[in-house]
Write a protein that holds these residues in place. Structure first.
Motif, mmCIF file in Angstrom:
data_model
loop_
_atom_site.group_PDB
_atom_site.id
_atom_site.type_symbol
_atom_site.label_atom_id
_atom_site.label_comp_id
_atom_site.label_asym_id
_atom_site.label_seq_id
_atom_site.Cartn_x
_atom_site.Cartn_y
_atom_site.Cartn_z
ATOM 1 N N HIS A 52 0.606 -1.294 -0.106
ATOM 2 C CA HIS A 52 -0.109 0.002 0.146
ATOM 3 C C HIS A 52 0.916 1.209 0.034
ATOM 4 C CE1 HIS A 52 -3.118 -2.783 0.743
ATOM 5 N NE2 HIS A 52 -2.781 -3.203 1.929
ATOM 6 N N PHE A 53 2.297 1.243 -0.026
ATOM 7 C CA PHE A 53 2.975 2.289 -0.229
ATOM 8 C C PHE A 53 2.772 3.122 -1.357
ATOM 9 C CE2 PHE A 53 6.776 3.847 2.265
ATOM 10 C CZ PHE A 53 6.355 3.745 3.671
ATOM 11 N N PRO A 54 2.923 4.290 -1.393
ATOM 12 C CA PRO A 54 2.906 4.973 -2.811
ATOM 13 C C PRO A 54 4.390 4.885 -3.351
ATOM 14 C CG PRO A 54 2.369 6.728 -1.064
ATOM 15 C CD PRO A 54 2.728 5.159 -0.438
ATOM 16 N N VAL A 55 4.547 5.397 -4.680
ATOM 17 C CA VAL A 55 6.060 5.170 -5.144
ATOM 18 C C VAL A 55 6.365 6.663 -5.612
ATOM 19 C CG1 VAL A 55 7.368 4.096 -6.941
ATOM 20 C CG2 VAL A 55 5.683 2.790 -5.894
ATOM 21 N N SER A 56 7.657 7.194 -5.163
ATOM 22 C CA SER A 56 8.074 8.314 -5.524
ATOM 23 C C SER A 56 8.428 8.515 -7.131
ATOM 24 C CB SER A 56 9.307 8.818 -4.963
ATOM 25 O OG SER A 56 9.772 10.011 -5.290
ATOM 26 N N THR A 57 8.018 9.645 -7.581
ATOM 27 C CA THR A 57 8.287 9.559 -9.094
ATOM 28 C C THR A 57 9.045 10.898 -9.411
ATOM 29 O OG1 THR A 57 6.151 11.233 -9.281
ATOM 30 C CG2 THR A 57 5.870 8.899 -9.526
ATOM 31 N N VAL A 58 9.762 11.543 -8.285
ATOM 32 C CA VAL A 58 10.415 12.893 -8.677
ATOM 33 C C VAL A 58 11.925 12.784 -8.590
ATOM 34 C CG1 VAL A 58 10.675 15.347 -7.892
ATOM 35 C CG2 VAL A 58 8.632 14.223 -7.448
ATOM 36 N N GLU A 59 12.419 13.374 -9.759
ATOM 37 C CA GLU A 59 13.908 13.402 -9.696
ATOM 38 C C GLU A 59 14.556 13.886 -8.278
ATOM 39 O OE1 GLU A 59 17.528 14.976 -12.381
ATOM 40 O OE2 GLU A 59 15.575 15.455 -13.138
ATOM 41 N N GLY A 60 15.722 13.037 -7.900
ATOM 42 C CA GLY A 60 16.021 13.568 -6.658
ATOM 43 C C GLY A 60 15.649 12.938 -5.363
ATOM 44 N N HIS A 61 14.798 12.169 -5.902
ATOM 45 C CA HIS A 61 14.042 11.302 -4.762
ATOM 46 C C HIS A 61 14.147 9.821 -5.007
ATOM 47 C CE1 HIS A 61 11.593 14.232 -2.569
ATOM 48 N NE2 HIS A 61 11.997 15.119 -3.599
ATOM 49 N N HIS A 62 15.073 8.978 -4.248
ATOM 50 C CA HIS A 62 15.400 7.630 -4.794
ATOM 51 C C HIS A 62 14.297 6.684 -4.640
ATOM 52 C CE1 HIS A 62 19.443 9.024 -4.667
ATOM 53 N NE2 HIS A 62 19.519 9.171 -3.751
ATOM 54 N N GLY A 63 13.308 6.767 -3.660
ATOM 55 C CA GLY A 63 12.084 5.948 -3.505
ATOM 56 C C GLY A 63 12.341 4.492 -2.745
ATOM 57 N N LYS A 64 13.041 4.650 -1.531
ATOM 58 C CA LYS A 64 13.068 3.526 -0.739
ATOM 59 C C LYS A 64 13.314 3.878 0.793
ATOM 60 C CE LYS A 64 18.377 3.693 -1.538
ATOM 61 N NZ LYS A 64 19.341 3.024 -2.370
ATOM 62 N N LEU A 65 13.056 2.745 1.690
ATOM 63 C CA LEU A 65 12.912 2.981 3.007
ATOM 64 C C LEU A 65 14.446 2.407 3.555
ATOM 65 C CD1 LEU A 65 10.990 4.178 4.989
ATOM 66 C CD2 LEU A 65 10.400 1.884 5.581
ATOM 67 N N TYR A 85 1.456 17.218 -5.558
ATOM 68 C CA TYR A 85 1.460 17.552 -7.242
ATOM 69 C C TYR A 85 1.764 16.250 -7.879
ATOM 70 C CZ TYR A 85 6.553 17.893 -6.592
ATOM 71 O OH TYR A 85 7.897 17.237 -6.545
ATOM 72 N N GLU A 86 2.116 15.188 -7.236
ATOM 73 C CA GLU A 86 2.389 14.052 -8.166
ATOM 74 C C GLU A 86 1.122 13.315 -8.443
ATOM 75 O OE1 GLU A 86 5.674 11.453 -7.096
ATOM 76 O OE2 GLU A 86 5.550 12.614 -5.244
ATOM 77 N N GLY A 87 -0.006 13.893 -8.034
ATOM 78 C CA GLY A 87 -1.274 13.258 -8.045
ATOM 79 C C GLY A 87 -1.837 12.323 -6.965
ATOM 80 N N TYR A 88 -1.045 12.284 -5.824
ATOM 81 C CA TYR A 88 -1.561 11.663 -4.682
ATOM 82 C C TYR A 88 -2.560 12.336 -4.014
ATOM 83 C CZ TYR A 88 2.487 8.511 -5.744
ATOM 84 O OH TYR A 88 3.251 7.561 -6.277
ATOM 85 N N ARG A 89 -3.457 11.696 -3.497
ATOM 86 C CA ARG A 89 -4.288 12.077 -2.148
ATOM 87 C C ARG A 89 -3.697 12.754 -1.186
ATOM 88 N NH1 ARG A 89 -6.928 7.628 -3.711
ATOM 89 N NH2 ARG A 89 -6.651 6.767 -1.455
ATOM 90 N N ALA A 90 -4.066 13.542 -0.437
ATOM 91 C CA ALA A 90 -3.504 13.776 0.840
ATOM 92 C C ALA A 90 -2.944 12.674 1.791
ATOM 93 C CB ALA A 90 -4.200 14.834 1.554
ATOM 94 N N GLU A 91 -3.924 11.771 1.881
ATOM 95 C CA GLU A 91 -3.970 10.760 2.956
ATOM 96 C C GLU A 91 -2.719 9.736 2.396
ATOM 97 O OE1 GLU A 91 -7.866 9.942 0.733
ATOM 98 O OE2 GLU A 91 -6.673 11.746 1.624
#
Length: 273
Positions: A52-65, A85-91
């Motif tokens: 259920h985790f979102p996935v980061s789509t922005v350059e400069g963000h690696h996307g891992k815990l 702004y990536e299109g995710y809901r606030a929650e």
């Protein structure tokens, strides 16, 4: 599956990967991912592997815990965050913050790249956030409140823990690092601000402006976490010359300021665990 069950599922997936109690987590902003070099890494979990985790789509963000230690202190680091702004809901933006709390995190250190609004700020400055203005963002607590996560009307009189701010200032003084301090004005992005918007933000009391952090802080406070946040000033909004700003320039400025930022966060982690 309801929202709380999704949080529990994500936490249940991560809990067996944690070898010792972790009380401190770090959220790394644009261009600040190299802070992970400070971490003695035990495990790296791509966001897409976490239920259920979102996935980061922005350059400069690696996307891992990242699970590991800094200065022998156990931490979890979010290398990459999620933005409205990536299109995710606030929650969805704040989903990881809630999971961190369920895992036992009590102190949250947040970083971001921000535009300088207050006169005197310059590119490369580090600004401790002592308050924020959330008028221009979508509050992540809208809708029915889940009392298991926090109260319906959380107090926001001290969203950024004064005790942590004092510690950070002491660390900076010891290390000879200049720190600024001010109010962060949260916006949705993804456009950089117009000249008129920068002036409005300044008039309303904002010292720096950015597209992250505020929703995360509201959620952390709602769940009873202590928060410290710091901006790297990567561009200047109110200026007379050419006002064009690019994301590449933001990343470059953040990377240049990273050694000072890393020192503050490393020593703060050493002091709070």
């Amino acid at each position: 599956m309801d929202a709380y069950s999704k949080l529990q599922a994500a936490a249940a997936f991560l809990q067996p990967l944690i070898s010792q109690p972790i009380r401190t987590a770090v959220v790394l902003g644009s261009g600040l991912g190299n802070f992970t070099k400070e971490i003695v890494i035990e495990k790296e979990i791509p966001y897409e592997d976490i239920p259920h985790f979102p996935v980061s789509t922005v350059e400069g963000h690696h996307g891992k815990l990242i699970i590991g230690t800094i200065a022998d202190k156990p931490i979890i680091a979010m290398a990459g965050r999620f933005h409205f702004y990536e299109g995710y809901r606030a929650e969805e933006v704040v989903f990881p913050i809630r999971v961190l709390k369920l895992l036992g995190v009590t102190t949250l250190l947040i970083s971001n790249a921000a535009g300088g609004v207050k006169p005197g700020l310059k590119v490369g400055d580090l600004m401790i956030i002592n308050d924020h203005i959330s008028l221009a963002i979508v509050n992540p607590l809208l809708g029915k409140n889940d009392d298991r996560l926090g109260p319906r009307f959380p107090d926001m009189s001290e969203p950024y823990k004064k005790e942590l701010i004092v510690k950070a200032k002491a660390i900076a003084a010891e290390q000879g690092i200049e720190l600024k301090e001010g109010v962060y004005f949260g916006v949705t992005g993804p456009t950089f601000e117009t000249r008129a918007e920068y002036k409005m933000i300044h008039v309303l009391g904002g010292d720096a402006v950015g597209m992250s952090t505020v929703q995360e802080v509201i959620t952390a406070v709602h769940m009873g976490m202590d928060v410290f946040a710091m901006s790297v000033i990567t561009d200047i909004g109110i200026r007379e010359e050419d006002n064009i700003i690019t994301h590449e320039e933001v990343l470059e400025a953040a990377t240049a300021a990273e050694p000072k930022f890393s020192t503050i966060f490393r020593e703060l982690i050493r002091s709070v665990n």
